[in-house]
Enzyme design. Structure first.
Site, PDB file in Angstrom:
ATOM      1  N   HIS A 337       0.817  -1.226   0.000  1.00  0.00           N
ATOM      2  CA  HIS A 337       0.000   0.000   0.000  1.00  0.00           C
ATOM      3  C   HIS A 337       0.844   1.266   0.000  1.00  0.00           C
ATOM      4  O   HIS A 337       0.470   2.273   0.625  1.00  0.00           O
ATOM      5  CB  HIS A 337      -0.979  -0.013   1.189  1.00  0.00           C
ATOM      6  CG  HIS A 337      -1.680  -1.314   1.348  1.00  0.00           C
ATOM      7  ND1 HIS A 337      -1.282  -2.274   2.246  1.00  0.00           N
ATOM      8  CD2 HIS A 337      -2.711  -1.844   0.656  1.00  0.00           C
ATOM      9  CE1 HIS A 337      -2.057  -3.342   2.114  1.00  0.00           C
ATOM     10  NE2 HIS A 337      -2.918  -3.110   1.154  1.00  0.00           N
ATOM     11  N   CYS A 338       2.011   1.216  -0.647  1.00  0.00           N
ATOM     12  CA  CYS A 338       2.916   2.382  -0.753  1.00  0.00           C
ATOM     13  C   CYS A 338       3.357   2.882   0.623  1.00  0.00           C
ATOM     14  O   CYS A 338       3.757   4.046   0.757  1.00  0.00           O
ATOM     15  CB  CYS A 338       2.290   3.555  -1.505  1.00  0.00           C
ATOM     16  SG  CYS A 338       1.799   3.177  -3.170  1.00  0.00           S
ATOM     17  N   ALA A 339       3.245   2.059   1.641  1.00  0.00           N
ATOM     18  CA  ALA A 339       3.639   2.501   2.982  1.00  0.00           C
ATOM     19  C   ALA A 339       4.432   1.371   3.647  1.00  0.00           C
ATOM     20  O   ALA A 339       3.962   0.734   4.596  1.00  0.00           O
ATOM     21  CB  ALA A 339       2.398   2.874   3.799  1.00  0.00           C
TER      22      ALA A 339
END
Ligand SMILES: Cc1ncc(COP(=O)(O)O)c(C=O)c1O
Length: 382
Positions: A337-339
């Site tokens: 999730h790009c995190a």
């Protein structure tokens, strides 16, 4: 399709958003504010309306302090790169989205700034005291998320702003998962900059984002060029919002955004929050006790976005997401999730987890069907 990927972008959009975009495209899609014919004026008015509604939503002191951008990432880049100077120290979290993490890491690796990253507390929120402890004499910016896009826990923005200001730093909030859900009053919370996409909780189309910059704070523009104002000048205008907006904007998208913001105003943030939270809670409760399912969310239901992240045994998260799509027709998102920092904190790095994110248009049946799908996949894997 049951769409449970609203944290990535909201879908469906309210019918009024589609109608406004169609009306704009069919009747008014001239270049806004550049031409003084009726179509150009009408086009500019759609953008002015979106700006005014957004300013009201955030209770900004002045609509000219709302700058439109391409998306949340673009708005964050305008803020970070327009504000930071060489030698600055920045305090941020260890669980930011890459839209904050990567620009900061890039500047840090180039030797231009130094960065301190703070982990969340056990309840998955950020402690203002931890911000205070991390600030030094050189800290010029505290850049933090309003709500994690992985575990959905919402942070105390006034408390974080106070901690930043006590240290003599400004605060930049990434409100991607909070705007349109959490009550954000930029003046009361004393926020200096707030960046967010307009295609999630504000129901605009993709290709739209925005940045609030408090009066008195001047950012260096990242882009310069045509604004349709002061054309005789060789240099880019200094006044807001044109200072930070250059070139033809996404007027089709902003016409849709104006309708999305009007929908949100009619519906009310509280109703949106109640619905999304109730669905997330019903979904989590149905899965409680299902063997092999581990759920990661904040501990406080009153400070939680409609996001439920989970793992099933040691199954690869992308495989689970693909199976839910192909076998049950449900859209959820696997991976990081790009995190990545958020997953490191949860212990779900590098595979990530399955994120189920509810929106205003989901039904109880959607939550129930998704819970049944997860539980069947988990039991089948025993
Ligand atoms: C917390 C957070 N920050 C920033 C972004 C980036 O927004 P955009 O995809 O519009 O660039 C997102 C989008 O997923 C997000 O969840």
């Amino acid at each position: 399709m049951i769409y449970l990927d609203n944290a990535a972008t909201s879908w469906p959009k309210p019918p009024a958003v589609l109608a406004a975009m169609r009306d704009f495209a069919e009747n008014w899609a001239a270049n806004p504010d550049r031409s003084c014919h009726r179509m150009g004026i009408e086009s500019g008015q759609r953008i002015a309306q979106a700006r005014a509604l957004l300013s009201d939503l955030l209770r900004a002191p002045d609509a000219s302090r709302i700058v439109f951008a391409l998306n949340g990432t673009d708005a964050l880049n305008i803020a970070l790169k327009g504000f930071l100077n060489d030698g600055d120290h920045v305090v941020t979290t260890s669980y930011e989205h890459n839209s904050v993490g990567r620009p900061l890491a890039g500047l840090e690796r180039a030797g231009r700034i130094s960065v301190t990253r703070i982990a969340p507390q056990d309840d998955l929120t950020l402690s203002p005291d931890a911000i205070r402890r991390a600030c030094t004499d050189r800290t010029r910016l505290v850049a933090v998320t309003a709500a994690s896009n992985v575990f959905g826990a919402m942070n105390d923005l006034p408390g974080l702003a106070l901690a930043a200001h006590d240290a003599g730093a400004a605060i930049l909030v990434d409100a991607a998962q909070a705007v349109g859900f959490m009550d954000i009053d930029v003046a009361a919370a004393a926020l200096d900059m707030v960046a967010f996409p307009c295609h999630k909780g504000l129901y605009g189309p993709m290709g739209a984002g925005a940045l609030y910059v408090r009066p008195g704070l001047d950012l260096r523009p990242l882009r310069e060029g045509g604004t349709g104002t002061r054309s005789e000048s060789e240099t880019h205008p200094e006044e807001m919002p044109y200072r930070l907006e250059a070139g033809t904007p996404n007027a089709h998208g902003l016409a849709g955004l104006a309708a999305g913001l009007a929908f949100l105003r009619e519906t009310g943030l509280e109703r949106v929050r109640e619905r999304e939270r109730a669905l997330a809670l019903a979904f989590s409760e149905r899965l409680a006790g299902v063997p092999g399912v581990t759920i990661f969310t904040g501990r406080n239901q009153d400070a939680q976005a409609g996001i439920v992240t989970l793992r099933i045994h040691d199954m690869a998260s992308q495989d689970v997401a693909a199976a839910i799509d192909s076998r049950y027709g449900i859209a959820v998102r696997g991976g990081l999730h790009c995190a990545p920092g958020a997953h490191r904190f949860l212990g779900t790095f590098p595979d990530g987890a399955v994120r189920v994110s509810f929106g205003y248009f989901n039904s109880e049946n959607d939550a129930e069907t998704a819970a049944r799908a997860i539980s069947e996949i988990s039991r089948a894997a025993l």
